[in-house]
Design an enzyme around this catalytic site. Sequence first.
Site, PDB file in Angstrom:
ATOM      1  CB  SER A 140      -0.905  -0.003   1.228  1.00  0.00           C
ATOM      2  OG  SER A 140      -0.143   0.244   2.390  1.00  0.00           O
TER       3      SER A 140
ATOM      4  CB  THR B 108       7.229   5.852   7.360  1.00  0.00           C
ATOM      5  OG1 THR B 108       8.161   5.731   6.280  1.00  0.00           O
ATOM      6  CG2 THR B 108       7.415   4.683   8.309  1.00  0.00           C
TER       7      THR B 108
ATOM      8  CB  VAL C 140       8.155  -0.405   8.440  1.00  0.00           C
ATOM      9  CG1 VAL C 140       8.285   1.118   8.411  1.00  0.00           C
ATOM     10  CG2 VAL C 140       7.384  -0.850   9.678  1.00  0.00           C
ATOM     11  CE  LYS C 141       5.511   0.311  -0.316  1.00  0.00           C
ATOM     12  NZ  LYS C 141       4.519   0.926  -1.211  1.00  0.00           N
ATOM     13  CB  VAL C 142      11.829   3.770   5.040  1.00  0.00           C
ATOM     14  CG1 VAL C 142      11.442   3.343   6.447  1.00  0.00           C
ATOM     15  CG2 VAL C 142      12.880   2.820   4.471  1.00  0.00           C
TER      16      VAL C 142
END
Length: 221
Positions: free
Chosen positions: A27, A59, A83-85
């Site tokens: 997402s 994030t 977790v997307k950074v």
Amino acid sequence: MKLFLDTANLEEIREIKRWGVLGGLTSNPTLIAKEKPADIETYMKELCTEVDGPVSLETTATAADEIYEQGLKLAQIAPNVVVKVAMTTDGLAAGRRLVGQGIPVNVTLTFSPAQAILAAEIGATYVSPFLGRIDDVGADGMHALRDICEIYDVQGYETLVLAASLRHPMHIVEAAKAGADVATMPFDVFSKLVKHPLTDLGLEKFLADWNKLENELKEGA
Ligand code: E4P
């Protein structure tokens, strides 16, 4: 190669899940905003419960400390959160710290092999090269993906290559040939993967012949 759905729409998730091919979910803030959730965290939790596989949640902070804190919170939403950074210096710094906490990280907005090397060096679980967006600016997204896969192979990097921003079925076929570990695509591209006019014509003929046989048998009885 695993197939992930790139959406935040629950109905689309349920449909691809029904087909038995949903390997995970990606997402991004744009996709979540499109769904207009009443409560963001509750909605993210719902997405994670719906998917039997990794779910990338992005994030939105821009400074390393805030990205890190936000990442810690996102990781608590469900056990399958990744977790997307973003591929920025702050994103990398926060990503490295999250990896240090045992949290799986997806480095997003990656557009070049040079950036992909950095994602591998922080120990990210996934790197997401955006093929379609590279094509959009008149460059060759598939060429970048092939280079990334080759570099990761030669260097023995364990970071998984998640081909993203895929726009049509041949993107998926070529990504598979290049050795991508994951291809993430929107619902309409998933739907195009299954379609072939010869399948439709062939099924129509098989069913017509079968019905004819059954009618003949009934009439003969
Ligand atoms: C992947 O994680 C991204 O959400 C996505 O692939 C972006 O695709 P787009 O370029 O079609 O928006």
